[in-house]
Write an enzyme that holds these catalytic residues in place. Structure first.
Site, PDB file in Angstrom:
ATOM      1  N   ASP A 174       0.825  -1.210   0.000  1.00 23.37           N
ATOM      2  CA  ASP A 174       0.000   0.000   0.000  1.00 23.37           C
ATOM      3  C   ASP A 174       0.858   1.258   0.000  1.00 23.37           C
ATOM      4  O   ASP A 174       2.046   1.231   0.291  1.00 23.37           O
ATOM      5  CB  ASP A 174      -0.937   0.015   1.220  1.00 23.37           C
ATOM      6  CG  ASP A 174      -0.181   0.071   2.539  1.00 23.37           C
ATOM      7  OD1 ASP A 174       0.860  -0.594   2.663  1.00 23.37           O
ATOM      8  OD2 ASP A 174      -0.636   0.790   3.450  1.00 23.37           O
ATOM      9  N   GLU A 190       0.287  -1.391   5.554  1.00 19.55           N
ATOM     10  CA  GLU A 190       1.345  -0.985   6.487  1.00 19.55           C
ATOM     11  C   GLU A 190       1.155   0.459   6.907  1.00 19.55           C
ATOM     12  O   GLU A 190       1.364   0.818   8.061  1.00 19.55           O
ATOM     13  CB  GLU A 190       2.719  -1.175   5.832  1.00 19.55           C
ATOM     14  CG  GLU A 190       3.903  -0.996   6.771  1.00 19.55           C
ATOM     15  CD  GLU A 190       4.443   0.428   6.864  1.00 19.55           C
ATOM     16  OE1 GLU A 190       5.285   0.688   7.739  1.00 19.55           O
ATOM     17  OE2 GLU A 190       4.021   1.305   6.086  1.00 19.55           O
TER      18      GLU A 190
HETATM   19 ZN   LIG Z   1       6.874   2.253   3.966  1.00 17.44          ZN
END
Ligand SMILES: [Zn+2]
Length: 419
Positions: free
Chosen positions: A92, A187
């Site tokens: 992401d 993340e």
């Molecule tokens: Zn990163």
């Protein structure tokens, strides 16, 4: 072993080609979403990578419903008993700036002057924005058109891992033990390890999610949350003499006793702090929410002791006042786990040096997925991916960083094959 010029050129070309392709796939995560992964389009990139990993001859490929991709690279012949290691990057990109329709631009032979953007005349990228640019004069620099982020965080990491896998397949002289590749969703919204399957990961992993070329991160904050509840007594203000215990007023006095020099706005590098995040309430009751941060647990313990002493003092000073103090350990400095695996750190340093870079040990003033993985029992140092000015329209990466990080991966795997 020295990586030949031929292989270096191959790594640059392969990683660059992949990077340009991957950043054009929109994978912004969404903190407001309750689903996992938080956005569907992360699955698209995961699907593409699963296919590419399969074509490269990796085995046991899993792309689960949460968006995680796992794959195993069988060891070189004769290296079956080498300790397995893993390489991790996240799919992401940050919500801070749009990651849709990213159009990467390569500025050949960067000359040190300000870089202008075709889709945003308001901003430029200059050495003042990022002093490292000065060292990159003469290199090729990739930027956006100024209207999106670039997504080098963390598609550079993905491209570098994939380029290394490609090189391992193409150049059998590059020796390695069993390798696991793992790509994680979400993340950027702090959920990257929430549904990770530890059973698919080896005992030692490396994230490729650092910034500047040469950087190695083995330390993060020791992090605590603190909540302080002040219980007072409300009385009509006209008749309050010797009776009212004004909780919110006392709370503000209490909080003003925190050392000003130990606040986020007055600290850097290895200095820790108290950070007041919220204060709410009234005469009857008030609650303050703080975080405490330091690289050393002992120093945070001193801060907690200080708050406890203040509590005792204030309860004496204002008879009838009750203060409840609660601490929550949020995460631990990952160095405490990594120290037990000194070899994982030493070999990462060696690999960076072999790639002809200066090792820059950097302490993260925050936490990472590696922090949480280390806590879960998988020591995970963080290696540079090369991108700079993350989460910004000015985000950029020198193409050389893509090659160098791929070299580090290859050297690292080779170093692990040696006793
Ligand atoms: Zn990163």
């Amino acid at each position: 072993m020295i990586i030949s010029e031929e292989i270096q050129e191959f790594l640059l070309k392969d990683a660059l080609d992949r990077f340009i392709r991957y950043v054009q796939i929109w994978t912004t995560s969404d903190i407001k979403s309750a689903s996992f992964p938080s956005t569907e389009n992360q699955l698209e990139l995961g699907k593409l990578l699963s296919k590419e990993l399969k074509d490269l001859g990796l085995e046991n490929i899993v792309h689960d419903k949460f968006g995680y991709v796992y794959a195993g690279l069988p060891p070189s012949k004769g290296f079956e008993n080498v300790k397995p290691i893993g390489f991790i990057a996240h799919l992401d990109t940050s919500q801070a700036v749009s990651g849709k329709d990213v159009k990467p631009v390569i500025h050949r032979n960067y000359d040190g002057r300000d870089i202008k953007f075709s889709q945003n005349k308001e901003i430029t990228l200059s050495i003042a924005d990022s002093p490292q640019l000065e060292k990159y004069i003469g290199l090729d620099i990739i930027t956006t058109q100024g209207d999106t982020l670039l997504g080098a965080d963390n598609k550079a990491g993905i491209a570098e891992i994939m380029a290394a896998c490609t090189a391992w397949q193409k150049f059998p002289e590059l020796k390695h033990g069993p390798i696991t590749v793992c790509f994680t969703p979400d993340e950027e919204i702090g959920r990257g390890t929430r549904k990770i399957k530890k059973k698919f990961l080896p005992e030692i992993c490396y994230t490729l999610d650092g910034s500047e070329m040469g950087q190695l991160e083995i330390e993060c904050f020791d992090a605590w949350g603190a909540s302080i509840k002040f219980k007072g007594l409300n009385v009509h203000p006209g008749y309050a003499k010797n009776l009212m215990i004004n909780a919110i007023h006392i709370a503000s006095r209490f909080l003003s006793e925190l050392p000003e020099a130990e606040s986020p706005e007055h600290t850097e590098d290895r200095e820790g702090f108290y950070h007041l995040m919220n204060l709410e309430g009234d005469e009857e009751e008030a609650t303050a929410t703080l975080i405490l941060r330091d690289f050393e647990l002992k120093k945070n313990q001193k801060r907690m002791k200080y708050l406890e002493n203040l509590k005792n003092l204030y309860e004496l000073r204002y008879p009838g006042l009750k203060i409840e103090l609660n601490f929550l350990h949020q995460y631990q400095n990952m160095l405490t786990f990594l120290e037990k695996e000194q070899k994982a750190i030493d070999l990462a340093k060696n690999a960076i040096e072999l790639a002809d870079l200066e090792v820059k040990i950097h302490s993260i003033r925050g936490g990472t997925d590696g922090t949480k993985l280390s806590e879960k029992g998988v020591p995970t140092p963080n290696i540079f991916a090369g991108g700079m000015l993350f989460h910004s329209r000015k985000e950029y990466i020198p193409t050389l960083a893509l090659q160098k990080a791929a070299e580090v991966i290859i050297y690292l795997a080779e170093l692990w094959t040696k006793k």
